[in-house]
Design an enzyme around this catalytic site. Structure first.
Site, PDB file in Angstrom:
ATOM      1  N   LYS A 152       0.793   4.256  -2.830  1.00 26.66           N
ATOM      2  CA  LYS A 152       0.415   5.645  -2.516  1.00 26.66           C
ATOM      3  C   LYS A 152       1.586   6.596  -2.761  1.00 26.66           C
ATOM      4  CE  LYS A 152      -3.267   5.304  -2.565  1.00 26.66           C
ATOM      5  NZ  LYS A 152      -4.378   6.126  -3.060  1.00 26.66           N
ATOM      6  N   TYR A 173       0.848  -1.203   0.000  1.00 28.79           N
ATOM      7  CA  TYR A 173       0.000   0.000   0.000  1.00 28.79           C
ATOM      8  C   TYR A 173       0.881   1.250   0.000  1.00 28.79           C
ATOM      9  CZ  TYR A 173      -3.713   3.330   1.270  1.00 28.79           C
ATOM     10  OH  TYR A 173      -4.601   4.386   1.278  1.00 28.79           O
TER      11      TYR A 173
HETATM   12  N1  LIG Z   1      -9.812   6.739   4.252  1.00 31.68           N
HETATM   13  C1  LIG Z   1      -8.567   7.086   4.576  1.00 31.68           C
HETATM   14  O1  LIG Z   1      -8.240   7.214   5.768  1.00 31.68           O
HETATM   15  C2  LIG Z   1      -7.551   7.361   3.498  1.00 31.68           C
HETATM   16  C3  LIG Z   1      -6.288   7.808   3.891  1.00 31.68           C
HETATM   17  C4  LIG Z   1      -5.343   8.060   2.919  1.00 31.68           C
HETATM   18  C5  LIG Z   1      -5.648   7.912   1.587  1.00 31.68           C
HETATM   19  N2  LIG Z   1      -6.882   7.473   1.208  1.00 31.68           N
HETATM   20  C6  LIG Z   1      -7.134   7.338  -0.234  1.00 31.68           C
HETATM   21  O2  LIG Z   1      -8.341   7.981  -0.568  1.00 31.68           O
HETATM   22  C7  LIG Z   1      -8.897   7.372  -1.747  1.00 31.68           C
HETATM   23  C8  LIG Z   1     -10.382   7.120  -1.519  1.00 31.68           C
HETATM   24  O3  LIG Z   1     -10.530   6.205  -0.451  1.00 31.68           O
HETATM   25  P1  LIG Z   1     -11.779   6.246   0.549  1.00 31.68           P
HETATM   26  O4  LIG Z   1     -11.241   6.408   1.912  1.00 31.68           O
HETATM   27  O5  LIG Z   1     -12.811   7.171   0.046  1.00 31.68           O
HETATM   28  O6  LIG Z   1     -12.257   4.706   0.431  1.00 31.68           O
HETATM   29  P2  LIG Z   1     -13.590   4.036  -0.079  1.00 31.68           P
HETATM   30  O7  LIG Z   1     -14.790   4.653   0.541  1.00 31.68           O
HETATM   31  O8  LIG Z   1     -13.373   2.574   0.105  1.00 31.68           O
HETATM   32  O9  LIG Z   1     -13.633   4.410  -1.632  1.00 31.68           O
HETATM   33  C9  LIG Z   1     -12.788   3.766  -2.545  1.00 31.68           C
HETATM   34  C10 LIG Z   1     -13.421   3.816  -3.916  1.00 31.68           C
HETATM   35  O10 LIG Z   1     -12.540   3.150  -4.833  1.00 31.68           O
HETATM   36  C11 LIG Z   1     -13.312   2.249  -5.606  1.00 31.68           C
HETATM   37  N3  LIG Z   1     -12.571   1.115  -6.134  1.00 31.68           N
HETATM   38  C12 LIG Z   1     -11.889   0.166  -5.471  1.00 31.68           C
HETATM   39  N4  LIG Z   1     -11.439  -0.765  -6.322  1.00 31.68           N
HETATM   40  C13 LIG Z   1     -11.819  -0.386  -7.566  1.00 31.68           C
HETATM   41  C14 LIG Z   1     -11.672  -0.934  -8.869  1.00 31.68           C
HETATM   42  N5  LIG Z   1     -11.027  -2.091  -9.085  1.00 31.68           N
HETATM   43  N6  LIG Z   1     -12.200  -0.268  -9.909  1.00 31.68           N
HETATM   44  C15 LIG Z   1     -12.880   0.897  -9.730  1.00 31.68           C
HETATM   45  N7  LIG Z   1     -13.070   1.454  -8.517  1.00 31.68           N
HETATM   46  C16 LIG Z   1     -12.552   0.813  -7.454  1.00 31.68           C
HETATM   47  C17 LIG Z   1     -14.379   1.769  -4.636  1.00 31.68           C
HETATM   48  O11 LIG Z   1     -15.431   1.157  -5.376  1.00 31.68           O
HETATM   49  P3  LIG Z   1     -16.074  -0.255  -4.993  1.00 31.68           P
HETATM   50  O12 LIG Z   1     -17.344   0.081  -4.258  1.00 31.68           O
HETATM   51  O13 LIG Z   1     -16.330  -0.907  -6.321  1.00 31.68           O
HETATM   52  O14 LIG Z   1     -15.092  -1.019  -4.152  1.00 31.68           O
HETATM   53  C18 LIG Z   1     -14.774   3.075  -3.978  1.00 31.68           C
HETATM   54  O15 LIG Z   1     -15.666   3.782  -4.783  1.00 31.68           O
HETATM   55  C19 LIG Z   1      -8.072   6.103  -1.995  1.00 31.68           C
HETATM   56  O16 LIG Z   1      -7.164   6.333  -3.038  1.00 31.68           O
HETATM   57  C20 LIG Z   1      -7.334   5.898  -0.677  1.00 31.68           C
HETATM   58  O17 LIG Z   1      -6.100   5.229  -0.862  1.00 31.68           O
HETATM   59  C21 LIG Z   1      -7.837   7.200   2.148  1.00 31.68           C
END
Ligand SMILES: NC(=O)c1ccc[n+]([C@@H]2O[C@H](COP(=O)([O-])OP(=O)(O)OC[C@H]3O[C@@H](n4cnc5c(N)ncnc54)[C@H](OP(=O)(O)O)[C@@H]3O)[C@@H](O)[C@H]2O)c1
Length: 337
Positions: free
Chosen positions: A203, A199
């Site tokens: 990132k 991961y």
């Molecule tokens: N939450 C945190 O604390 C955090 C911290 C640092 C960085 N981030 C980054 O923020 C971004 C958004 O994450 P989030 O926290 O909003 O998580 P999330 O609610 O799980 O959203 C992730 C999104 O990515 C989609 N996705 C996953 N696999 C996919 C695929 N194969 N094809 C197309 N779409 C796909 C998911 O769709 P599905 O419903 O199909 O799975 C969902 O819509 C990510 O890049 C994550 O690494 C998050």
């Protein structure tokens, strides 16, 4: 085992940041991963400000429901099927985005991501985290480059925005994580750190991609107004952590990492502000990086210090080209006139 259940935190900054943004009428914006989390907030926010929003999701009931929620909220939304675990699906999606955004794309937000998944290969043979989080976004960006050029020409500016993470911090990028070596990148054995290293590398790749792209972009595209920015959300209670848990986060280490994040996390609206600001703040500049300050703390999106690393940017660029099969990143032939 899923992490502990922390109640959704209240939003502290979202309203005050969004009210500083201009209207986006006449703009077309594309975002990956809008079924939940920061991508859903981003799509809703862009739509309410007047943009037409292309949402790129892998086909699912979640994707359909998310599109319906946006429509019900009055957003002009165009769904495009895009499974980031499949280069073929991304190629089809790129073609569709070019067709939908024939008058130009104003922002591509590479948001979607997965976290802490087992050491598994995609059907393309890549690590599931690296392909979803970086390689497919690299390919998608190349495929929609002609409509970004067109958007910039038509309206003076177009942006590519990538979503990194506080987890980017760690060892320098290694080419092997970007190669077709899925299933052989650290494994899932004791003490279980392999998934977190994969991961971290994905990132880090998100941030290095922005710098590498900026460095290699033809001068005429810079002059057209194509800009490249990055954001990170800070710890955000989005459901991402629960997905990691469901995918096999049974170890003490996993639970410690996930619970630590959720304990301090801010709301999904506040977590989305980095990509929102990087995409829509007229004062933001190419090359900038926005997110909460500090190491793993929540907060409003501020301008971060650059984290350039030309040697790693070169590895990123050359290995991503080789793995995705892109031969001329800026030269996609489309038949567009
Ligand atoms: N939450 C945190 O604390 C955090 C911290 C640092 C960085 N981030 C980054 O923020 C971004 C958004 O994450 P989030 O926290 O909003 O998580 P999330 O609610 O799980 O959203 C992730 C999104 O990515 C989609 N996705 C996953 N696999 C996919 C695929 N194969 N094809 C197309 N779409 C796909 C998911 O769709 P599905 O419903 O199909 O799975 C969902 O819509 C990510 O890049 C994550 O690494 C998050």
């Amino acid at each position: 085992m899923t992490p502990r259940d922390y109640p959704p935190p209240p939003s502290r900054y979202y309203d005050q940041v969004v009210e500083t943004l201009p209207r986006l009428d006449g703009l077309t914006v594309a975002v990956t991963g809008s079924t939940s989390g920061t991508g859903e907030v981003y799509a809703r926010t862009a739509g309410r400000l007047g943009a037409r929003v292309i949402v790129l999701n892998r086909p699912s009931a979640r994707a359909d429901a998310a599109t319906d929620r946006l429509r019900d909220g009055g957003v002009d939304v165009v769904p495009v099927a895009c499974d980031l675990q499949s280069f073929e699906s991304v190629r089809d999606a790129g073609e569709q985005v070019r067709a939908v955004a024939v008058g130009g794309l104003d922002v591509l937000c590479n948001n979607a991501g997965v976290m802490g998944l087992p050491d598994q290969a995609t059907p393309d043979g890549c690590d599931v985290q690296m392909q979803t989080n970086h390689l497919s976004h690299f390919l998608l960006t190349s495929l929609v480059w002609p409509v970004l050029q067109r958007g910039a020409e038509a309206r003076g500016r177009a942006r590519v925005v990538s979503h990194s993470s506080g987890a980017r911090r760690g060892p320098a990028l290694k080419a092997e994580y970007l190669e077709r070596r899925g299933g052989h990148l650290g494994g899932d054995g004791f003490p279980g750190f392999g998934k977190w290293r994969r991961y971290q590398q994905s990132k880090l790749a998100n941030l290095l991609f922005s710098y590498a792209l900026l460095e290699r972009m033809p001068a005429e595209d810079q002059a057209r107004g194509i800009q490249v920015l990055t954001a990170h959300p800070g710890p955000t209670n989005s459901g991402l952590q629960a997905k990691t848990g469901r995918a096999g986060g049974t170890r003490m280490l996993d639970r410690a990492i996930l619970n630590r994040t959720l304990k301090v996390a801010h709301s999904v609206e506040d977590g989305a502000l980095g990509i929102i600001r990087a995409s829509f703040d007229p004062a933001a500049q190419t090359g900038e990086f926005y997110g909460p300050a500090g190491r793993g703390e929540p907060g409003p999106p501020v301008l971060m210090e650059p984290e350039r690393d030309p040697a790693s940017e070169k590895i990123l660029w050359e290995t991503s080209l080789a793995t995705t099969g892109v031969t001329d990143f800026f030269g996609v032939r489309t038949g567009l006139t």
